[in-house]
Design a protein around this motif. Structure first.
Motif, PDB file in Angstrom:
ATOM      1  N   GLY A  76     -38.682  -7.103 -82.336  1.00 41.34           N
ATOM      2  CA  GLY A  76     -38.106  -8.438 -82.450  1.00 41.34           C
ATOM      3  C   GLY A  76     -38.114  -9.229 -81.159  1.00 41.34           C
ATOM      4  N   GLU A  77     -38.526  -8.596 -80.043  1.00 41.16           N
ATOM      5  CA  GLU A  77     -38.502  -9.296 -78.752  1.00 41.16           C
ATOM      6  C   GLU A  77     -39.750 -10.142 -78.524  1.00 41.16           C
ATOM      7  OE1 GLU A  77     -35.881  -7.118 -75.395  1.00 41.16           O
ATOM      8  OE2 GLU A  77     -37.841  -6.262 -75.762  1.00 41.16           O
ATOM      9  N   ASN A  78     -40.839  -9.833 -79.191  1.00 40.97           N
ATOM     10  CA  ASN A  78     -42.105 -10.527 -78.983  1.00 40.97           C
ATOM     11  C   ASN A  78     -42.606 -10.382 -77.546  1.00 40.97           C
ATOM     12  OD1 ASN A  78     -42.584 -11.459 -81.597  1.00 40.97           O
ATOM     13  ND2 ASN A  78     -41.251 -13.222 -81.305  1.00 40.97           N
ATOM     14  N   ILE A  79     -42.466  -9.194 -77.006  1.00 43.06           N
ATOM     15  CA  ILE A  79     -43.003  -8.869 -75.687  1.00 43.06           C
ATOM     16  C   ILE A  79     -43.949  -7.678 -75.862  1.00 43.06           C
ATOM     17  CG2 ILE A  79     -42.503  -8.180 -73.315  1.00 43.06           C
ATOM     18  CD1 ILE A  79     -39.742  -9.375 -73.629  1.00 43.06           C
ATOM     19  N   TYR A  80     -45.185  -7.834 -75.387  1.00 39.57           N
ATOM     20  CA  TYR A  80     -46.189  -6.804 -75.618  1.00 39.57           C
ATOM     21  C   TYR A  80     -46.986  -6.556 -74.333  1.00 39.57           C
ATOM     22  CZ  TYR A  80     -45.178  -8.535 -80.297  1.00 39.57           C
ATOM     23  OH  TYR A  80     -44.538  -8.954 -81.424  1.00 39.57           O
ATOM     24  N   LYS A  81     -47.493  -5.341 -74.188  1.00 40.92           N
ATOM     25  CA  LYS A  81     -48.345  -5.020 -73.047  1.00 40.92           C
ATOM     26  C   LYS A  81     -49.795  -5.254 -73.430  1.00 40.92           C
ATOM     27  CE  LYS A  81     -48.863  -1.736 -69.294  1.00 40.92           C
ATOM     28  NZ  LYS A  81     -48.417  -0.439 -68.723  1.00 40.92           N
ATOM     29  N   ARG A  82     -50.495  -6.064 -72.610  1.00 40.78           N
ATOM     30  CA  ARG A  82     -51.887  -6.396 -72.876  1.00 40.78           C
ATOM     31  C   ARG A  82     -52.815  -5.293 -72.369  1.00 40.78           C
ATOM     32  NH1 ARG A  82     -53.157 -12.072 -72.901  1.00 40.78           N
ATOM     33  NH2 ARG A  82     -54.833 -11.597 -71.430  1.00 40.78           N
ATOM     34  N   LYS A  83     -54.071  -5.379 -72.817  1.00 40.30           N
ATOM     35  CA  LYS A  83     -55.060  -4.396 -72.386  1.00 40.30           C
ATOM     36  C   LYS A  83     -55.348  -4.493 -70.893  1.00 40.30           C
ATOM     37  CE  LYS A  83     -57.420  -3.935 -76.845  1.00 40.30           C
ATOM     38  NZ  LYS A  83     -58.704  -4.060 -77.586  1.00 40.30           N
ATOM     39  N   ASP A  84     -55.152  -5.699 -70.320  1.00 40.03           N
ATOM     40  CA  ASP A  84     -55.408  -5.856 -68.886  1.00 40.03           C
ATOM     41  C   ASP A  84     -54.239  -5.379 -68.022  1.00 40.03           C
ATOM     42  OD1 ASP A  84     -53.497  -7.801 -69.225  1.00 40.03           O
ATOM     43  OD2 ASP A  84     -54.822  -9.495 -68.806  1.00 40.03           O
ATOM     44  N   GLY A  85     -53.184  -4.804 -68.660  1.00 35.42           N
ATOM     45  CA  GLY A  85     -52.059  -4.250 -67.913  1.00 35.42           C
ATOM     46  C   GLY A  85     -50.890  -5.193 -67.761  1.00 35.42           C
ATOM     47  N   ARG A  86     -51.111  -6.472 -68.038  1.00 34.73           N
ATOM     48  CA  ARG A  86     -50.017  -7.439 -67.935  1.00 34.73           C
ATOM     49  C   ARG A  86     -49.152  -7.415 -69.185  1.00 34.73           C
ATOM     50  NH1 ARG A  86     -52.280 -13.206 -66.900  1.00 34.73           N
ATOM     51  NH2 ARG A  86     -53.702 -12.528 -68.567  1.00 34.73           N
ATOM     52  N   TRP A  87     -47.924  -7.966 -69.040  1.00 36.18           N
ATOM     53  CA  TRP A  87     -47.017  -8.110 -70.175  1.00 36.18           C
ATOM     54  C   TRP A  87     -47.029  -9.557 -70.652  1.00 36.18           C
ATOM     55  CZ3 TRP A  87     -44.290  -4.198 -72.567  1.00 36.18           C
ATOM     56  CH2 TRP A  87     -44.298  -2.951 -71.916  1.00 36.18           C
ATOM     57  N   GLU A  88     -47.083  -9.713 -71.966  1.00 36.04           N
ATOM     58  CA  GLU A  88     -47.138 -11.049 -72.568  1.00 36.04           C
ATOM     59  C   GLU A  88     -45.910 -11.257 -73.464  1.00 36.04           C
ATOM     60  OE1 GLU A  88     -49.485 -12.685 -76.353  1.00 36.04           O
ATOM     61  OE2 GLU A  88     -50.824 -12.336 -74.643  1.00 36.04           O
ATOM     62  N   GLY A  89     -45.253 -12.413 -73.292  1.00 35.46           N
ATOM     63  CA  GLY A  89     -44.127 -12.765 -74.136  1.00 35.46           C
ATOM     64  C   GLY A  89     -44.427 -14.032 -74.918  1.00 35.46           C
ATOM     65  N   ARG A  90     -44.087 -14.038 -76.209  1.00 33.96           N
ATOM     66  CA  ARG A  90     -44.336 -15.204 -77.047  1.00 33.96           C
ATOM     67  C   ARG A  90     -43.011 -15.809 -77.508  1.00 33.96           C
ATOM     68  NH1 ARG A  90     -47.230 -15.070 -82.960  1.00 33.96           N
ATOM     69  NH2 ARG A  90     -45.138 -14.366 -83.499  1.00 33.96           N
ATOM     70  N   TYR A  91     -42.930 -17.143 -77.491  1.00 33.45           N
ATOM     71  CA  TYR A  91     -41.708 -17.821 -77.926  1.00 33.45           C
ATOM     72  C   TYR A  91     -42.076 -19.055 -78.742  1.00 33.45           C
ATOM     73  CZ  TYR A  91     -42.746 -21.048 -74.085  1.00 33.45           C
ATOM     74  OH  TYR A  91     -43.355 -21.947 -73.254  1.00 33.45           O
TER      75      TYR A  91
END
Length: 377
Positions: free
Chosen positions: A5-20
């Motif tokens: 439910g947080e909409n925070i995911y780890k990308r393949k490039d190692g960074r973290w992505e958050g969606r709002y």
């Protein structure tokens, strides 16, 4: 790690992505925004800031002009005859401090799941006078009031996009302080050496599980020496005084926390003897032997801290006596149903989940029972 439910995911490039939710078009189409960071913690902080800056844009257009504050006032007035004055004060404080400044002028039909969730996240991160964030318990209480108001609006036939039920707060459980057996022995030794009204009250709570307001409200009429029982049916508390009086607070004697809290508790023999020696009147408050003079909860809490200090025990709040009582009872083999009724709980689950804390010694003893299954050929 991210939670559901947080909409925070780890990308393949190692960074973290958050969606709002960045905004909603007049047709209702959702437009998303994104934040990126090297760590989950940084992504979460960026995401919450983005929530805060775009929260007003996620409100859809409407022609409904029934504002939240109007329904909130009606709801609060409707609860006054049904709940305690202290509960009304709690609702009023939450409304004034955390709810109405944000929701007050907003039409009910504008209050969506995304908006409520965003504001709850803001309170968790930036709420409070110091802007350092509120506890999850306070935000849960705030959300509960918002849900009650929105459901009240639904019952009145007003359209509400979200009643708040779908919004969830991950509540952080706090550790409960329990006196060890050694600490309890030291405390009892001190309390028995100085039997004043405060120390007698502490002893009664330690061996009956009474709440601080309940011991302060106890009268001699509630004690049956012949049956060795005490009857809990009142609590004493200091509440805010919202009248025009000069004093900001006042003492009230009212019913206990819930209907289940009205109960009869057997008194252990040593405590019964202490009460018998302490009694100088057949009426009045138990602790003071007076019909007009009482000891209020805050005073008892302060005197408990003094008792701990004199007993060379690490600080604890008064409620630790109740936790300690429940834990000792389980250690001694009390059946949980009896313990639950003594504590005044509605269900056995409340007793097990909230007040029963197995010690390491108990765990070791239970694990030793497995030794009988171990055989060497």
């Amino acid at each position: 790690m991210s939670r559901k439910g947080e909409n925070i995911y780890k990308r393949k490039d190692g960074r973290w992505e958050g969606r709002y939710v960045k905004s909603k078009s007049p047709s209702g189409k959702t437009q998303y925004g994104y934040v990126y960071a090297k760590t989950y913690r940084d992504a979460k902080e960026k995401l919450l800031k983005a929530f805060a800056s775009h929260s007003q844009q996620i409100i859809p257009p409407t022609t409904n002009i029934t504002c939240f504050s109007v329904i909130a006032s009606e709801w609060l007035n409707s609860t006054i005859p049904q709940v305690k004055e202290s509960t009304v004060n709690k609702y009023r404080n939450l409304l004034q401090s955390y709810i109405l400044p944000i929701y007050g002028d907003i039409p009910l039909s504008h209050i969506t799941h995304d908006f409520i969730e965003c504001q709850c996240n803001n309170l968790l991160l930036y709420g409070g006078k110091n802007k350092s964030g509120l506890s999850s318990k306070t935000v849960m209480d705030t959300l509960s009031v918002i849900r009650n108001i929105l459901k009240f609006a639904v019952r009145k036939g007003i359209f509400v996009p979200c009643d708040g039920t779908s919004v969830q707060i991950n509540q952080v459980s706090t550790s409960m302080r329990i006196l060890s057996s050694t600490e309890q022995e030291r405390l009892c030794s001190y309390l028995n050496s100085e039997k004043n009204p405060y120390n007698i009250g502490i002893l009664v709570c330690l061996f009956t599980g009474l709440r601080v307001g309940e011991i302060c409200a106890l009268h001699w009429e509630d004690i049956s020496f012949s049956e060795q029982t005490l009857y809990v049916h009142q609590t004493l508390q200091r509440i805010q005084d919202k009248s025009c009086s000069e004093k900001k607070t006042r003492i009230v004697l009212t019913t206990p926390k819930s209907a289940c809290s009205i109960r009869t508790i057997p008194i252990p023999d040593p405590i019964l003897k202490i009460l018998n020696d302490h009694q100088t009147s057949r009426k009045g408050f138990l602790l003071t032997n007076s019909e007009t003079h009482f000891i209020e909860p805050r005073t008892m809490q302060n005197r408990f801290k003094i008792a701990l200090k004199k007993s060379e025990i690490e600080s604890a709040n008064f409620h630790a006596l109740r936790h300690t009582f429940a834990t000792r009872c389980v250690e001694l083999g009390f059946d949980v149903k009896s313990l639950s009724e003594i504590l005044g709980h509605a269900t056995v689950n409340i007793t097990m989940n909230r007040y029963v804390h197995p010690t390491l010694e108990m765990k070791k003893n239970n694990m030793e029972k497995l030794s009988a299954l171990f055989t060497v050929n």
